[in-house]
Design a protein around this motif. Structure first.
Motif, PDB file in Angstrom:
ATOM      1  N   ILE A 173      70.871 -59.490 -53.518  1.00 51.58           N
ATOM      2  CA  ILE A 173      70.966 -60.632 -54.422  1.00 51.58           C
ATOM      3  C   ILE A 173      71.089 -60.131 -55.856  1.00 51.58           C
ATOM      4  N   GLU A 174      72.121 -60.612 -56.538  1.00 48.78           N
ATOM      5  CA  GLU A 174      72.363 -60.193 -57.919  1.00 48.78           C
ATOM      6  C   GLU A 174      72.828 -61.390 -58.740  1.00 48.78           C
ATOM      7  N   ILE A 175      72.206 -61.602 -59.895  1.00 49.34           N
ATOM      8  CA  ILE A 175      72.679 -62.624 -60.839  1.00 49.34           C
ATOM      9  C   ILE A 175      73.824 -62.012 -61.637  1.00 49.34           C
ATOM     10  N   VAL A 176      75.022 -62.555 -61.451  1.00 48.31           N
ATOM     11  CA  VAL A 176      76.203 -61.957 -62.086  1.00 48.31           C
ATOM     12  C   VAL A 176      76.604 -62.689 -63.364  1.00 48.31           C
ATOM     13  N   ARG A 177      76.252 -63.955 -63.472  1.00 49.86           N
ATOM     14  CA  ARG A 177      76.552 -64.705 -64.690  1.00 49.86           C
ATOM     15  C   ARG A 177      75.419 -65.698 -64.950  1.00 49.86           C
ATOM     16  N   SER A 178      75.073 -65.843 -66.233  1.00 51.29           N
ATOM     17  CA  SER A 178      74.007 -66.768 -66.620  1.00 51.29           C
ATOM     18  C   SER A 178      74.357 -67.353 -67.974  1.00 51.29           C
TER      19      SER A 178
END
Length: 313
Positions: A176-181
């Motif tokens: 799991i990776e947050i790629v855009r915020s």
């Protein structure tokens, strides 16, 4: 500066007898949840015979500071404050304290001394983010899961804490990776606009899940995903926070997967605390936590929609 507490029983009794006027500085009406909080606060005040003086800040802190100063000048018996951001409140809260007007924070916290407010009523915002993140950990498809995040208003305690909690939950989870915020400012239109930019920047198939800091942004994002020819809730998993009626309708339609409840009735516990304080000077705990829970498509979302649709959302 510490509030000067009323110590005379006679003064306390007099305050309790005349404690009928409460100023309410509301952030605005940026979301369905916020509208419901306003409606329920008005209903609670009316039921208790309290004269509620309402001010809509339209998402601007300077408007809230001006409203609080106006309430102090009017000599209200208490002030309810739903702060738009966490910082910058010390001076105006000191003014209220010097006037012996108790302030109760609703649903958001401030970075000020606890001596400057009577209590804060709200959810554990970090925990809300953790619940949302844990749902994704437990329900993501196999393999890599690239997540996009719609954040709340920059600098607000919900945006800060819900981001922190979500990251706490997914930290160490494989794949799991947050790629855009990016902030959608808690609005449906903001959620749609930012999600459109996410879809343009990332191949739609490369986005596994959306985490939105509130349901309204998620609902805007659902519209953007549909318009991009994809299936929200299936092609992109969607988890958000608030539990407003429209998100349950989206869940019933298969367009959203999960929401974490934030009850809009902060006023009930707030007025309970104020009435006890007015009666005999009883000071509540500095934080009164409301109940939250996770809802998914398995929780009869249409029944939840019907139960909530007339609450002012």
């Amino acid at each position: 500066m510490k509030r000067i507490l009323l110590t005379s029983a006679a003064l306390l009794a007099g305050t309790a007898a005349s404690a009928q006027t409460v100023g309410f500085s509301q952030i605005g009406s940026e979301s369905g949840w916020r509208a419901a909080e306003t409606t329920l606060t008005r209903q609670e005040a009316e039921a208790r015979g309290i004269d509620l003086r309402f001010s809509d800040a339209q998402q601007r802190q300077e408007n809230q500071i001006a409203a609080i100063r106006s309430f102090v000048a009017q000599g209200v018996d208490a002030i309810l404050l739903a702060p738009v951001v966490a910082t910058g409140w010390d001076s105006v809260l000191e003014e209220a304290a010097e006037a012996d007007i108790p302030v109760v924070l609703l649903d958001r916290r401030v970075d000020s001394s606890e001596d400057l407010y009577l209590t804060a009523v709200g959810s554990d915002l970090v925990h809300e983010g953790e619940v949302a993140g844990q749902w994704l950990v437990d329900n993501k498809p196999e393999g890599e899961c690239r997540v996009v995040e719609l954040q709340g208003t920059t600098g607000s305690s919900p945006a800060i804490d819900r981001a922190t909690g979500f990251r706490n939950a997914i930290d160490g989870a494989e794949g799991i990776e947050i790629v855009r915020s990016q902030t959608g400012d808690f609005t449906r239109s903001g959620g749609k606009e930012v999600m459109e930019s996410f879809l343009q920047a990332e191949s739609g198939n490369d986005i596994c899940a959306l985490y939105a800091h509130n349901d309204d942004m998620a609902l805007g994002a659902i519209q953007a995903i549909n318009e991009a020819g994809m299936n929200p809730g299936e092609d992109i998993l969607i988890v958000s926070i608030d539990a407003v009626p429209d998100i349950f309708q989206a869940m019933a339609n298969g367009d959203a997967n999960a929401t974490v409840e934030l009850t809009p009735n902060m006023a009930g516990p707030a007025f309970d605390a104020l009435e006890a304080y007015w009666a005999d000077g009883t000071e509540p705990e500095k934080f009164i936590q409301t109940e939250s829970r996770l809802y998914t498509q398995d929780d009869d979302p249409m029944a939840e929609y019907e139960a909530r649709k007339d609450l002012g959302y």
